[in-house]
Each structure stands twice: as structure tokens, then as C-alpha cells.
Design a protein around this motif. Sequence first.
Motif, PDB file in Angstrom:
ATOM      1  N   UNK A   1       0.852  -1.190   0.000  1.00 40.08           N
ATOM      2  CA  UNK A   1       0.000   0.000   0.000  1.00 40.08           C
ATOM      3  C   UNK A   1       0.889   1.242   0.000  1.00 40.08           C
ATOM      4  N   UNK A   2       0.608   2.162  -0.924  1.00 33.48           N
ATOM      5  CA  UNK A   2       1.357   3.406  -1.008  1.00 33.48           C
ATOM      6  C   UNK A   2       0.478   4.544  -0.530  1.00 33.48           C
ATOM      7  N   UNK A   3       1.146   5.602  -0.025  1.00 32.93           N
ATOM      8  CA  UNK A   3       0.425   6.831   0.261  1.00 32.93           C
ATOM      9  C   UNK A   3       0.293   7.613  -1.033  1.00 32.93           C
ATOM     10  N   UNK A  32       6.012   1.209   3.425  1.00 28.37           N
ATOM     11  CA  UNK A  32       7.074   1.248   2.427  1.00 28.37           C
ATOM     12  C   UNK A  32       7.169  -0.072   1.665  1.00 28.37           C
ATOM     13  N   UNK A  33       7.557   0.017   0.399  1.00 30.40           N
ATOM     14  CA  UNK A  33       7.836  -1.172  -0.389  1.00 30.40           C
ATOM     15  C   UNK A  33       9.312  -1.540  -0.256  1.00 30.40           C
ATOM     16  N   UNK A  36      11.900   0.682  -1.947  1.00 24.56           N
ATOM     17  CA  UNK A  36      11.884   2.122  -1.663  1.00 24.56           C
ATOM     18  C   UNK A  36      13.155   2.556  -0.945  1.00 24.56           C
ATOM     19  N   UNK A  37      13.608   3.744  -1.277  1.00 19.60           N
ATOM     20  CA  UNK A  37      14.763   4.341  -0.612  1.00 19.60           C
ATOM     21  C   UNK A  37      14.320   5.634   0.060  1.00 19.60           C
ATOM     22  N   UNK A  38      14.559   5.741   1.362  1.00 24.04           N
ATOM     23  CA  UNK A  38      14.174   6.919   2.151  1.00 24.04           C
ATOM     24  C   UNK A  38      15.423   7.698   2.520  1.00 24.04           C
ATOM     25  N   UNK A  63      17.463  10.878  16.928  1.00 25.73           N
ATOM     26  CA  UNK A  63      16.601  10.597  15.783  1.00 25.73           C
ATOM     27  C   UNK A  63      16.156   9.143  15.794  1.00 25.73           C
ATOM     28  N   UNK A  64      14.924   8.916  15.308  1.00 25.48           N
ATOM     29  CA  UNK A  64      14.405   7.565  15.128  1.00 25.48           C
ATOM     30  C   UNK A  64      13.664   7.508  13.801  1.00 25.48           C
ATOM     31  N   UNK A  65      13.734   6.358  13.130  1.00 21.19           N
ATOM     32  CA  UNK A  65      13.012   6.147  11.886  1.00 21.19           C
ATOM     33  C   UNK A  65      12.013   5.017  12.054  1.00 21.19           C
ATOM     34  N   UNK A  66      10.794   5.234  11.586  1.00 22.95           N
ATOM     35  CA  UNK A  66       9.793   4.183  11.578  1.00 22.95           C
ATOM     36  C   UNK A  66      10.068   3.261  10.391  1.00 22.95           C
ATOM     37  N   UNK A  67      10.319   1.989  10.662  1.00 27.24           N
ATOM     38  CA  UNK A  67      10.686   1.049   9.597  1.00 27.24           C
ATOM     39  C   UNK A  67       9.534   0.806   8.620  1.00 27.24           C
ATOM     40  N   UNK A  68       8.310   0.988   9.092  1.00 29.31           N
ATOM     41  CA  UNK A  68       7.155   0.699   8.241  1.00 29.31           C
ATOM     42  C   UNK A  68       6.816   1.862   7.317  1.00 29.31           C
ATOM     43  N   UNK A  69       6.874   3.094   7.854  1.00 25.08           N
ATOM     44  CA  UNK A  69       6.438   4.260   7.083  1.00 25.08           C
ATOM     45  C   UNK A  69       7.570   5.190   6.675  1.00 25.08           C
TER      46      UNK A  69
END
Length: 237
Positions: A1-3, A32-33, A36-38, A63-69
Motif C-alpha cells: 500500500x502506497x500513500x 514502504x515497499x 523504496x529508498x528513504x 533521531x528515530x526512523x519508523x521502519x514501516x512508514x
Amino acid sequence: MYGVYGADVGTVKPVSVMKGDSVTLHTGVTELQRDDKIEWMNENRDIIAQIENNITLIHEDRLELDHKTGSLTIRKIAENRLYELHIRGDQLTSKTFNVTVHGGVKTVSVKEGDPVNLHTDVIAIKGFDVILWKTEGDLVAEINQVTNRFSLYDSGDVRFKGRLDLDRQSGDLTISDAETTDSGVYHLHMSSSTHTLQRNISVTVKNSGNSGAVSGISGASVALVVWAVTVFLLQEV
């Protein structure tokens, strides 16, 4: 699912916080797929956090990154800063967040019997979907503008006993007739489509000292009676 990809290219989203708050900047992606590169960058276009090939790298403290979004959380924020987001996948998404930090009251000290005023520090809450006030893990008050719900959770809570009031415009919480048991840390959670803010406010309710004053008056009265009896006995002698 993409935003919704590509919709925010070139836009700058303002985010206002108080020094010491934690804020999460949302990517707008539900999941995220794999390919995908964030990339999150600062105003100098230095990469501060990234996800690539399912590997997360953080290049700055707090800092923290959400692995899912891919959403970025900044803990104990201290300075004004631009945060730039790039998502590379089936499409390219770019967003820029302008985070402005200002001062504010993070501790509240009142006397017993006075009101405790806890502020969201916003004039109007129309930009936020959900506002929550919590203490010790318990939900105290809630505003949900999606469902048009304004709730106070004080009827079954023996601590507050109907002493709560929630401002429907600003989201400010007031505890009337403060008691010493109201002391503690109150947690504010404010969420919108672009960001989520979290704040801790430490509340201290001091004893009013009335009991001490009454004791002092009682002690003075006893001393006066003893003095009067002593004078009477001396006169009798």
C-alpha cells in the motif's frame, strides 16, 4: 500500500514546537515497499537518516526512523531547522518541513485549591486531528476532530472527581481546585496528517499550609490561656 506520492513536491510544511518536545514528521506513506529508498536531509542537504535495501541508518543523535512508514522522530528538539524528505521508488516524493522551536512553560507549580492550567500552546486546534492528555499512562481527556468527539475521563477517576475542563478551541486542559495528589507528569499528544507532537509537563501542587496556620493559632490560644491562669493565681496569692 502506497500513500499519495508526489503530491507534496515543492511545498514547505510549517511545524511549531516547544523546546524539549518530541516531534514525528510523517512521510504520508502507509507502508514502504521493499525497493523504496528513504532519505532525510538537513538544511545543508546532509543525509541525517535513511532506509535503503531494508537497512536503516541514523547519522545524528536523538533521531528515530519508523521502519514501516519512514517517518522521522526527533527527540528533545532544541533548535529551528529544515528537514527534507526524499522517497525514491515507483515514483519520487519530496517534502520539506520547517520546524520552528520556541520557549514555553514545561513545569507548572500551584498551591492547593488553585487551578492547574495545562496549555497546548496553539490558538486553534483545527490543524490537528487528535489531541490527547494523559497522566501515568491513563487517558485524561481527548479531542478527536475526525469523529467530533470531546471527552473527559474524570467521572470514574477518583483523583479528579469532575474537576476537569477541556477548551474546545485551544485544547487546553484545566484541573480546578487542585489537590496534592494531582502532582505528576502530564503527557500531551497532538497529531495531524503532517506531524505528531509529544510534550511532557511536570505539575507540582504544594500544600496550602492552612493546617499549619490553624495549628499555630491553636498553639497561641493555649499559651494565652496558660498566661491568664498564671496571672490569676499570682493575684490570688
